[in-house]
Enzyme design. Structure first.
Site, PDB file in Angstrom:
ATOM      1  N   GLU A   1      -5.588  -4.155 -28.367  1.00  0.00           N
ATOM      2  CA  GLU A   1      -5.900  -2.732 -28.421  1.00  0.00           C
ATOM      3  C   GLU A   1      -4.678  -1.850 -28.642  1.00  0.00           C
ATOM      4  OE1 GLU A   1      -6.179  -4.842 -25.851  1.00  0.00           O
ATOM      5  OE2 GLU A   1      -5.515  -3.939 -23.977  1.00  0.00           O
TER       6      GLU A   1
ATOM      7  N   HIS B   1     -14.930  -3.665 -28.143  1.00  0.00           N
ATOM      8  CA  HIS B   1     -14.044  -3.979 -27.010  1.00  0.00           C
ATOM      9  C   HIS B   1     -12.689  -3.276 -27.179  1.00  0.00           C
ATOM     10  CE1 HIS B   1     -12.529  -6.573 -23.706  1.00  0.00           C
ATOM     11  NE2 HIS B   1     -11.385  -6.423 -24.354  1.00  0.00           N
ATOM     12  N   GLU B   2     -12.079  -3.451 -28.343  1.00  0.00           N
ATOM     13  CA  GLU B   2     -10.737  -2.868 -28.539  1.00  0.00           C
ATOM     14  C   GLU B   2     -10.794  -1.348 -28.533  1.00  0.00           C
ATOM     15  OE1 GLU B   2      -8.725  -5.041 -27.927  1.00  0.00           O
ATOM     16  OE2 GLU B   2      -9.977  -6.752 -28.433  1.00  0.00           O
TER      17      GLU B   2
ATOM     18  N   HIS C   1     -10.916   0.100 -25.087  1.00  0.00           N
ATOM     19  CA  HIS C   1      -9.602   0.158 -24.426  1.00  0.00           C
ATOM     20  C   HIS C   1      -8.921   1.513 -24.629  1.00  0.00           C
ATOM     21  CE1 HIS C   1      -8.731  -3.638 -22.556  1.00  0.00           C
ATOM     22  NE2 HIS C   1      -8.977  -4.351 -23.633  1.00  0.00           N
TER      23      HIS C   1
ATOM     24  N   GLU D   1      -9.520  -4.985 -18.257  1.00  0.00           N
ATOM     25  CA  GLU D   1     -10.450  -5.856 -18.993  1.00  0.00           C
ATOM     26  C   GLU D   1     -11.886  -5.799 -18.478  1.00  0.00           C
ATOM     27  OE1 GLU D   1      -9.640  -6.721 -21.720  1.00  0.00           O
ATOM     28  OE2 GLU D   1      -7.457  -6.771 -21.698  1.00  0.00           O
TER      29      GLU D   1
ATOM     30  N   ASP E   1       0.324 -13.938 -18.106  1.00  0.00           N
ATOM     31  CA  ASP E   1      -0.653 -14.144 -19.168  1.00  0.00           C
ATOM     32  C   ASP E   1      -1.976 -14.662 -18.602  1.00  0.00           C
ATOM     33  OD1 ASP E   1       0.871 -13.247 -21.253  1.00  0.00           O
ATOM     34  OD2 ASP E   1       1.748 -15.210 -21.671  1.00  0.00           O
TER      35      ASP E   1
ATOM     36  N   TYR F   1     -12.312 -10.206 -17.023  1.00  0.00           N
ATOM     37  CA  TYR F   1     -13.252  -9.659 -18.015  1.00  0.00           C
ATOM     38  C   TYR F   1     -14.686  -9.659 -17.482  1.00  0.00           C
ATOM     39  CZ  TYR F   1      -9.666 -10.383 -21.643  1.00  0.00           C
ATOM     40  OH  TYR F   1      -8.527 -10.339 -22.390  1.00  0.00           O
TER      41      TYR F   1
END
Ligand SMILES: [Zn+2]
Length: 619
Positions: A282, A306-307, A310, A329, A384, A392
């Protein structure tokens, strides 16, 4: 970002010993804060390097602070200068600590006189974890080399020395030099008509966290998709991509109606080469996306929902540390569902929610207890890996539960007020919970207790009364999976002609982990799954066929793995091969040939799969 399924399986449970404010950063924002970054970069394709000058504008918080501490990874520092209020530069002494495997090298710059700015002159490493360099042969059109960044979670530090923590927000300007004919784009307003003269300038006027710093350069064309949106891609891809994403303006308008204005100006997106390791990223003003979602029927456009989401959850209201990743998320996956529902209908939105909920139900019990929590104990998970499917899908499930308990009439205005209240701020889980209590729980008593909220946020697993959407189509598929695996329904009687992408994904997800070989052969004969151009279906098909022992699919599975670098779509196939010694050898031979085309993050996951398979002899 969209990266499912979980990377948490590879979580490195190391105690991290960085600064207390953010265990994933050495920065000391209680001493000094970087407020603005001015970047001068030269893109050096032959050496796979960026040559950089980063000038940081500083806000000295503690009057007795003696040093500016920055995050770096594999940077080669040439010199560092302090610049006083009058613009005079003088050399500063500094110390670059040995490299920590996860965090990189702490850079301590002695600056007892508190210069207004500090300038670092440096080169990146050809193996920088946040950059990928592709030769022209590795691109679709094979005319120019290509490079792109992926800074989330803690990879910005591999191409810019800075305070690499999402708690710290900065504006940035940049000047980038590149070979003539190359287009450079960044996570700032872009101009599709900019001449390809090797000389690009950018200005991001909003304060953003460092993980949203982004750059891409290569043979890139642009095509408008709306009054404030365009698609960028390699020339042979751009028109197809523009058609796939021509609902972008509809999506922006829908989200504005629900949650207030889009505050960033333009919303463009770039379709990257197939090695891009994620579904989408994003980056403000310029979403980075995988080409695997360009399938011709818009069926995977939810990655764009989704992006875009954001732009509210994540970029506007940001998690203060990666331990709070679900604030980015989980909220975004919820908003994504609302966009999908408004633009493509409730049935598709429910199918996507069910797909992810069922996958989470199946996997969550196998995760370490701390990884099952929305807000895990800080410092116990790799940065990460903090963004696993718990962040999510358990996160969005929690928000769907709130929506159901309080009703949309109360929950929608609440969420809009949350985005307004915390706009352009980085917040912790606990700040979010205090706002939730004051503005939802206490305002509408009796709908949901604080204890229930805490169970969702700090508890393991999924609360028992978590509501699931219903889908008549998926119920029908469940019945067919049952009959098919029991042998009472043959493959050619499945009547799957009208199934959409999500229905195929669901059918394949619901098959036994190791189905019968004869059944897989019959399925393929009836529905021609081997060689499918749809990578979501392909990934699920190959892992089941390989597990069933169908060696006839191996070459096509290998082609799928070599073509796609998106972690979520390629690594499960490697994992399926790694389950037998013969499969492992085949996958390793394939990997040796394609490794150079993969992103460093994808390489890391695949090599982890091989190492694990060898440590634990296959059954
Ligand atoms: Zn995301």
């Amino acid at each position: 970002m969209r990266l499912l399924p979980t990377l948490a399986a590879s979580a490195l449970l190391l105690p991290l010993a960085a600064h207390a404010a953010d265990p994933y950063s050495y920065a000391q924002p209680d001493q000094v804060k970087v407020r603005h970054l001015d970047l001068d970069l030269t893109v050096d394709f032959p050496h796979k390097q960026l040559h950089g000058r980063a000038t940081l504008s500083l806000d000295w918080v503690n009057p007795t602070a003696a040093a500016l501490v920055l995050d770096t990874r594999d940077l080669k520092i040439a010199r560092i200068e302090g610049i006083d209020a009058k613009g005079h530069a003088s050399a500063l002494t500094y110390a670059l600590a040995p490299r920590d495997k996860q965090l990189g090298s702490k850079l301590t710059i002695a600056a007892p006189t508190h210069p207004a700015k500090v300038r670092i002159i440096y080169d990146t490493s050809p193996k920088a974890s946040g950059l990928q360099w592709l030769s022209q042969a590795q691109t679709a059109d094979k005319k120019l080399p290509f490079m792109f960044s992926q800074s989330e979670s803690i990879h910005a530090r591999s191409w810019v020395p800075l305070q690499d923590s999402p708690a710290i927000r900065l504006t940035y300007t940049a000047h980038v030099s590149a070979p003539k004919g190359v287009r450079v784009v960044m996570s700032a307003p872009n101009d599709a008509k900019h001449p390809l003269n090797g000389d690009f300038s950018f200005d991001q006027p909003h304060a953003i966290p460092s993980y949203l710093l982004a750059i891409a350069a290569g043979d890139i064309a642009a095509e408008a998709t709306g009054p404030r949106s365009a698609v960028y891609a390699e020339p042979s891809m751009v028109h197809k991509a523009a058609r796939e994403f021509d609902d972008t303006e509809k999506m922006i308008a829908t989200t504005e109606q629900l949650y207030g204005p889009y505050r960033w100006g333009r919303y463009d997106l770039i379709v990257l080469p197939p090695s891009f390791p994620f579904g989408g990223m994003e980056n403000p003003n310029m979403t980075f996306a995988t080409p695997t979602i360009v399938v011709g029927d818009k069926s995977l456009a939810s990655v764009i929902s989704h992006e875009l989401a954001h732009s509210w959850s994540g970029n506007l209201v940001t998690n203060a540390t990666w331990r709070d990743g679900w604030l980015n998320e989980g909220f975004t996956t919820y908003v994504q569902g609302r966009i999908t529902e408004a633009v493509y209908g409730k049935s598709l939105a429910d199918e996507e929610a069910l797909l992810s909920a069922r996958a989470l139900e199946k996997n969550i019990g196998n995760m370490p207890a701390n990884s099952q929590k929305l807000a895990p104990v800080p410092g116990d998970v790799d940065a990460d890996d903090a963004l696993s499917d718990v962040a999510y899908d358990k996160g969005s499930w929690f928000l769907r539960t709130l929506e159901q308990r309080f009703g949309r009439a109360a929950f929608d205005p609440y969420l809009k007020s949350y985005f307004d209240h915390f706009a352009f701020q980085s917040i912790t889980t606990e700040q979010m919970l205090a706002f939730l209590k004051a503005n939802l729980l206490d305002k509408y008593p009796g709908k949901m207790s604080e204890a229930e909220v805490k169970d969702w946020v700090y508890g393991t697993g999924i609360p028992k009364d978590a509501p699931l959407p219903t889908s008549a189509r998926f119920d029908m598929i469940d019945a067919k999976v049952k009959a098919f695996t029991a042998g009472t329904l043959s493959a050619d009687q499945l009547d799957a002609k009208g199934w959409n992408t999500q229905e195929w994904m669901y059918f394949l997800d619901r098959l036994p982990d190791a189905p019968q070989l004869a059944q897989m052969k019959a399925l393929d004969a009836a529905w021609h799954l081997t060689g499918t151009p749809n990578a979501e279906i392909g990934m699920r098909w190959y892992i089941h066929a390989i597990a069933a022992g169908d060696k006839d699919v191996w070459p096509a599975a290998r082609e799928h793995m070599s073509r796609i670098g998106r972690i979520y779509l390629t690594t499960p196939v490697y994992r399926a091969f790694a389950a037998t010694p013969e499969g492992l050898a085949y996958a390793e031979a394939s990997y040796a040939k394609t490794k150079d085309g993969y992103h460093p993050l994808t390489q890391q996951v695949i090599e982890g799969i091989f190492a694990k398979a060898k440590a634990k002899p296959a059954k």
